[in-house]
Design an enzyme around this catalytic site. Structure first.
Site: not given
Ligand code: GLA
Length: 703
Positions: A444, A506
């Site tokens: 990430d 997301d």
């Molecule tokens: C980001 C990612 C999510 C999740 C969060 C965790 O927002 O896009 O899918 O993994 O971080 O903190």
């Protein structure tokens, strides 16, 4: 002596005339020319009359590396200076070399090479290389990775915008007499400016061309320019955006830009999409072992647990996931020391001793014994001020001396370009991967770069991230990596040469995902599109959708779940299990066939995939909004083989989301409907009335 460079592949031809003095001219980029076409006169017939009151020897509008030294008044492809001098580059002595074209500016002390590669997919990859041959430092402001002039009439653009949770919306923009410019300064590919464009004559569409596609394979700042040339054509430049002073080449130093990609289709966006998918499959992705294995159905724990990772519960979730048919179990954020919310612990990549008293290995082994692969979330480039790493090395976070740090999601960015920091991160990730059987990392990156200080630059940071991923892959070649950045904020072909999947967004709301995935699919094939069915009501939007709508939406990507399998009702668990079975059975088709789309009609979007031999197809009919017509129009399925008879069925748990099904629908639900390819394409299949935000999945199998 002029030379002609001709490259042919698939349905395209690139024809470049290379004049030693005026440089490379793009004579043709588009439809394939006959192999035996006589091109002897290609250059002479492009010679132009001198326009009234213009320079006697002005640069040609189709110059592939136009510079101001010959009197260019548009945007140059190369810009920079040496202590205020050498701004007026004039490249000469152009020559065709094995990897492209090269030229010198003896006065400014510069050597430029333009690399050109036309792949068998029909995608043209270009990048530029600049060497400072002069004394002293050359400060580079801009070096286009590609500069291509399109024919007159290409006055409409398909562009991408977006935001968190709303990636890849596409829009049409009419080009006028001014320059069209899009810049990204976020230090990562960005949500709001996916570096790609599609151009064509106004009105180009899914099956209406010609269209030209462009993409920059770069995970950092970028600039896309479309400007009118003197003769009314459109010159398209793509390249890395460089901040002032960001690239200063010392004597003898050089820089190579990111790759830019250009594509062409005579037949519209659908065919262009297929070119992109073909190219990514053959030339971008690098799978462990050299070939893609079936994409494992994934359960990711973010929406199930958020930061509340608890080993006994994770074990039970893994067991429930395995029973559903899940093949990869990924523990998201919250697993590492002191990570209970998003305000602390980034940087401390060891398992939390309270949540995992014996480390990650027991859980990972349990997942393995259940027949699944174990995956883990990491965010290596980041650090929270509230972390052991920051307390030990506050200077490792990017900052400018004397100025306050700028946090986002309570985090700062590490100076990954600093060898000491990169070594530390490599060792930390290496130790995590060695500590347990981990086959997958969700990598990430949850904030924009604001401050990079004088060093490293945004560019160096981007390259250092790539190098770190490459280094880790070399040490752990079997591990697959997902590129995530608050969803799809770091999606480009550059990152995809070193990763295996992109977390598309997301947002897991099926209705939003339909649109998001449509945009994403224009440049990426479905097997890299992370697509998870989540709970209802949806966590991001509060909308309620049936299991079928959620699963049909996720089915066409790299399928997975973003939910707590322990919280499912028996009925939902059975339905989800049946959809996982459908996906596993259909994935060779879904991830290897030819995608197609129909133009939207009456709130309905139809898309599908058909096998190359046209014997097998799967089609989703998605009713996004309420229909206005009293009856749905028949579904015409054009790509089928007119000589074959197909059996039509509705796989998975598709309780009819429609009223009063006709006899054909009853037969289709039973898997007993038969129809010829000719009938289905000329007359079409009667569709039932569908409620808004529902979908049908139809499978066609040749008898
Ligand atoms: C980001 C990612 C999510 C999740 C969060 C965790 O927002 O896009 O899918 O993994 O971080 O903190």
């Amino acid at each position: 002596m002029s030379g002609l460079l001709r490259l042919d592949a698939a349905d395209v031809t690139l024809l470049v005339a290379v004049d030693p003095v005026s440089g490379p001219l793009l004579l043709h980029w588009g439809r394939r020319l006959p192999d035996d076409a006589d091109l002897t006169d290609a250059l002479p017939i492009t010679a132009r009359a001198t326009a009234h009151h213009s320079l006697d020897d002005a640069p040609h509008d189709a110059a592939m590396l136009p510079t101001p030294g010959r009197g260019l008044f548009g945007h140059p492809a190369l810009a920079g200076s040496r202590d205020g001098r050498d701004r007026t580059a004039l490249l000469a002595g152009w020559r065709i070399e094995s990897n492209g074209l090269r030229a010198f500016d003896e006065v400014a002390g510069l050597k430029v090479t333009l690399e050109l590669e036309l792949a068998d997919s029909g995608v043209l990859a270009t990048r530029s290389h600049l060497r400072n041959l002069g004394a002293g430092t050359f400060a580079l402001d801009w070096l286009a990775s590609s500069c291509l002039t399109l024919p007159a009439g290409c006055d409409e653009l398909l562009v991408f915008s977006g935001r968190w949770g709303g990636e890849w919306p596409t829009g049409r923009e009419a080009l006028g007499s001014g320059t069209w410019l899009r810049e990204n300064r976020r230090g990562r590919t960005s949500h709001d400016s996916f570096p790609a464009l599609i151009l064509g004559e106004p009105g180009f569409g899914p099956e209406r061309g010609p269209v030209w596609g462009f993409h920059l394979g770069w995970s950092g700042n970028h600039r896309l320019i479309v400007e009118p040339t003197d003769d009314g054509r459109r010159r398209v430049q793509l390249g890395e955006l460089l901040h002032p002073g960001e690239v200063r080449l010392g004597a003898g130093e050089s820089l190579t830009t990111a790759w830019a990609y250009a594509s062409f289709s005579e037949d519209g966006i659908d065919a262009l999409t297929r070119v992109h998918h073909h190219h990514v499959r053959r030339h971008v992705l690098r799978w462990p072992g050299g070939a893609m294995t079936p994409r494992p159905v994934t359960l990711n724990t973010w929406e199930a647990n958020y930061f509340e990772q608890d080993e006994p519960r994770l074990r039970r979730q893994a067991e429930a996931a395995a029973r559903l048919g899940v093949e990869r179990f990924v523990v998201d954020d919250g697993w590492f020391k002191g990570r209970n919310d998003d305000r602390a612990a980034l940087g401390d990549w060891v398992a939390d001793p309270v949540k995992f008293p014996h480390g990650l290995a027991p859980l990972a082994r349990h997942v393995e014994t259940l027949g699944m692969q174990f995956g883990l979330w990491v965010e290596p480039e980041m650090v929270n001020p509230d972390s052991d790493l920051f307390r030990a090395h506050p200077d490792w976070a990017l900052h400018i001396e004397g100025r306050p740090p700028i946090t986002a999601r309570s985090q700062l960015v590490l100076d990954v370009a600093c060898p000491e920091v990169a070594d530390h991160l490599f060792a930390a990730l290496h130790a995590v991967l060695d500590s347990a059987p981990i086959g997958y990392l969700k990598w990430d990156m949850n904030r924009d770069l604001v401050v990079t200080g004088e060093t490293p630059s945004h560019r160096e940071q981007t390259l250092a991230f790539w190098v770190l991923v490459d280094r880790l892959r070399e040490a752990h070649p079997a591990v697959e990596i997902e590129a995530c950045a608050s969803g799809g904020r770091r999606a480009d072909w550059g990152v995809l040469t070193r990763t295996h999947r992109i977390w598309t967004s997301d947002v897991t709301d099926a209705l939003e995902r339909q649109r998001i995935q449509r945009g994403f699919s224009l440049f990426f094939p479905p097997e890299v599109m992370g697509a998870h069915a989540s709970t209802s009501p949806n966590h991001q939007t509060g909308r309620r959708h049936t299991v079928a709508f959620r699963c049909i939406t996720a089915l066409f990507g790299h399928f997975g779940l973003e939910l707590d399998p322990l919280a499912l009702s028996d009925e939902d668990a059975a339905d989800i299990g049946s959809w996982i079975g459908v996906h596993r059975r259909l994935r060779p088709l879904l991830h290897g066939g030819r995608p197609f789309r129909h133009p939207p009609h009456d709130g309905r979007h139809v898309h599908g995939v058909i096998s190359d031999d046209r014997r097998h197809a799967v089609i989703a009919v998605v009713q996004e909004s309420a229909a206005a017509c009293r009856q749905p129009a028949p579904l015409l399925i054009n790509d089928l083989d007119p000589t074959l008879i197909y059996r039509l069925s509705m796989p998975g748990a598709q309780r009819p989301a429609f009223h009063r099904p006709a006899a054909v629908h009853e037969a289709m639900l039973r898997g007993e409907l038969r129809a010829g390819g000719a009938v289905l394409s000329a007359i079409g299949l009667t569709l039932p009335e569908l409620a808004p935000e529902t979908a049908l999945l139809i499978e066609l199998t040749a008898e």
